[in-house]
Write an enzyme that holds these catalytic residues in place. Sequence first.
Site, PDB file in Angstrom:
ATOM      1  N   CYS A 296       0.815  -1.217   0.050  1.00 38.45           N
ATOM      2  CA  CYS A 296      -0.001  -0.191  -0.106  1.00 38.45           C
ATOM      3  C   CYS A 296       0.835   1.308  -0.080  1.00 38.45           C
ATOM      4  O   CYS A 296       1.493   1.349   0.797  1.00 38.45           O
ATOM      5  CB  CYS A 296      -1.018   0.019   1.265  1.00 38.45           C
TER       6      CYS A 296
ATOM      7  N   CYS B 276       0.223   3.935   2.563  1.00 32.13           N
ATOM      8  CA  CYS B 276       0.735   4.006   3.840  1.00 32.13           C
ATOM      9  C   CYS B 276       2.062   4.105   3.985  1.00 32.13           C
ATOM     10  O   CYS B 276       2.640   4.601   4.920  1.00 32.13           O
ATOM     11  CB  CYS B 276       0.568   2.270   4.045  1.00 32.13           C
TER      12      CYS B 276
END
Lengths: 303, 736
Positions: free
Chosen positions: B630, B633
């Site tokens: 991700c 993230c």
Amino acid sequence: MAENIISTHNLTFYYSKSRKALDDVSLNIPKGSIYGFLGPNGAGKSTTMRLLTGILPEQGNAITVFGSPLQEQVPHVFNRMGSLVESPALYLHLSGYDNLRYIAQMRRVPETRIPEILELVDLQRDAKRKAKHYSLGMKQRLAIGMALMSEPELLLLDEPVNGLDPNGMRDIRRLLVRLNKEKGTTIFVSSHLLSEIERMCTHVGIISRGKLRFEGTIEELALQSGACKIQVTLKDAPKWHTGLLPEIPSVILENEKQLTLELPDREAIPEFLRSLVTKGANTYEIKILNGLEEWFMSLINQK
Amino acid sequence: MLNFKTALKAEYIKRKGTGIYLLSLIMGIISPILLFIVAFFDDTIQDGGLPYNYFTTYIEKCLSPFAEFFFPLLIIITVSRFTQLDHKNGGWQLMETQPVNKFSIYFSKFTMILLSNLVAILAMVGFSFLLGWLSSLFIEVPKEASFAFEAGAVLQIITRLFLASLMLTAMQYLIAVLLSSFIWSIVIGFFGLLLNLFLQGFSVSATWYPFEILSKISDHKKGSDLGYWILYSEVVGIIGAFLLLYIGYQWYVHKKFMQAFFRKPARFAMLLVVITVCTGLITWIVKPNKMLNYSETVVAGKIEGTGKFSRLFVIDQFVKDTVAAIPITNNTFNYTIKQDIPLNKYLLQFDGAMQGEAVFGSKDSIYISLRTSKKANDIKVTGTRLPENRYQQQQGQGWSMAEYYLEENENIDNPDRFTEVLAEEWRDALKESDNFRTADNYVPKDDFYEKNRMMVTIRYLNLWNDYLKKRAAMFPGQKTPENAAIKEMKRTVPLNDESLLNESAYFDYLKATLIAGNTKDIDENTKSIQAIAKLPAGSFKDKMLYWQLNKSLKEASTADERASLMAAYGNSFSNRKYAGILRQYDKLLLSLTKGKPALPFEASTLDGKPFSLASLNGKHIVIDVWATWCSPCRVQSPYFEKLALKYKKYPIQFAAVSTDDRIDKWYVEAKTKSASVLQLHADNNRKFCDMYNIESIPRFIFIDPQGNFINAEMPYPDDKVFEKLIREALGLPEEK
């Protein structure tokens, strides 16, 4: 009459509808002959050559080789026939030896024959060199060697001496004559040089603008030229000119020392000479002028 | 035959000193060398997880550069060089005055070129083994890799490459023999090669195109999905090669095209027969196939790898209904679903942990193979919906220019430009959907195809509606004309297709249509729910209401607001099931509100020890939910770490919980992070996500020392408010 190894019956070929390259050409090449195929550039020599080797597909069925139609015999006819078309067709990146090895493989001839061929065409010392480093004469000889690989009964050579120096020409001429004498190989050779043909051929065919203008033996060729024209160098030429004029109307005074005149044929030369000497002429030189050349020129200029 | 052998041996003499086969060797080894260099500098090229064969994978990685570029390039060059040997030296005439037939001449040379192809292929394969082995000495190879020699797979790649090269070789050979100048075959070949690379960029391709046949090998490295030894494209290649060789040979024998095919009726007739048969066969093979329906609905399959499973749940993604619970014995299953089920993308859940998706419906027989290891899993669906499932796997929603315009507020003032871009993208997307083929030339069935066309169209209609909204806001009073394409898009999508309502995009579209005329100054959710409430009762309304209420609940700011929504609309459903699910959802949302206890979840620390939330009681806890794949993230985590260091001395614990499927990837990355953040991995990430209603990551959760939520959905740490919330909770004064 001797057996014909090649004969064409009214061979005609069109490149396109309007371009007729060959018109009713009937050739007869007797076995054991050296047949000179003579004509100026663009007369149809190469076209004939390509048709005889089957490189150009025939339009019809006019060519007979070894007694049967050529078309039925391609490609196994090449076991008996060697050819050199658009010379010199060889692989420049290969050595002379490898070129011969290639042909030996194609013709299923043992490679042991290669040294013989090299000797025949006098390339033993250059066998390992690449063909691209050869001189034109060497290339030409190698190409002929390749054509001779399988001891053909018939050899077709398209302008084999084209572009060679006099030495090279002579080498090839000698080679061909030797082959013809020793192995009985029939040789069909094309050229645009009358003198070349005259020097080695037994038979001649003359082509011009797609038509065969003459075919016969070299003797018949000589006869064709008609009267024999000679040049005589002697003392007091004007006097002899007047003296000979009633007897030989064609005599011409060239200069103080030279006369030209026409005799019925070559055979008349000794008799003429004898009579001249008997009459007390101081003769220095007698020379046959080439009537053939002029006749040839007029022949090929025919419409 | 003897004749042919003679010619072949002679050709072999002729190639001496040309270096042609050396070139083949070099062109063959370029791809493995490139891969070797890349692998040396970039170890991410090794993908592990499931067991695989190291060498076969190495070869497969070489296939793209080899089959799409170096190999066709080599063929173009080799064909030209072989034919030039004879064009340059008067060799054709020399050969034709030898006692060897033209068939042998033409095909011995062709065979020599094929030999060069084979040299290149074998060099590529051989060097893949050599360099693969060499690179395994320098680079750490995943444990899952096996170093066995997979004779079958390797032989298959060699065979496929060889067969796929036939048609291109025959085509180049035809050109190069006829045109004596080397430049033409090279130019035509290069042009063809570039054209193929160019057309691929536009997803235009024809299977019969010689270059495409080769690139199909890199598209489908593993070959057939149905277990065939070669692909249909390779069969097309063989037939095409035959056709081109026939034409090329006849043309060569008779020198002129007219002479070869039109002078004699027999030649012309033969040409017609060969062309008709070959093109007929090619057309027949290229025509896409469709799977037939099965007599009943069967879900069967097997599981390979670690772990034993007892049940497979087939779940409808719309309301998470379980369609079937399939017993698994000895890791195989075979189950007949009795009830009618609509064509949908169903969720497959193995014992509530391992998860995947499969497209199917009634009268389908699908076969699911799950390969699983501790680190990863892979689901393949075959059977009557093989093409549909392949399509779903391959097609993500691509990048859209129109979407970018909307995000950046570009061209809002220029409806012509926007509509033009939108229409073009829509048409391209449809074309992509139309052109999809599996490795074995299967296309999705009509029902899926129709539905997919609609789904693609809905995506662009939604963009259109968003655009209208933006324009209405920015340029009120100005008209936004609909062009023909938009009208056609609208015609494509009906407004009452209940089966499409499983997709939220369709709901969005219907909603936008419902409230388009409503200009009252109230929020969209209210407009929408009021309009839906007026629909006639039935399952269509139920689904609409379910979507809207779900959305309204999610976006409601307080528990009171949710309660009043449920009170007002919770009883409007014809089917009580929906109300029940929404009540569940409401409860879940309630459980995450401030002051509610944070439920314990199972997780492990970096050294593999179990972690319990209760062990941190007495401290504030901030949790960063993330995953290695991700990227947002990754943007947030440095801010998070910075704060963790800053508040090290305070009674607060910063923790990062990874939801990665691949523990090994998490481990490697978590190791590199600051020790001030407690690194955890959720043992059962599905359960964890359900419990905490985690629909997207990164997600930040704040828990007080008593184990109750302070905020279950914090702003991101790069936002000043994040730190402000922490300082407030710790009783620290506001920083200036």
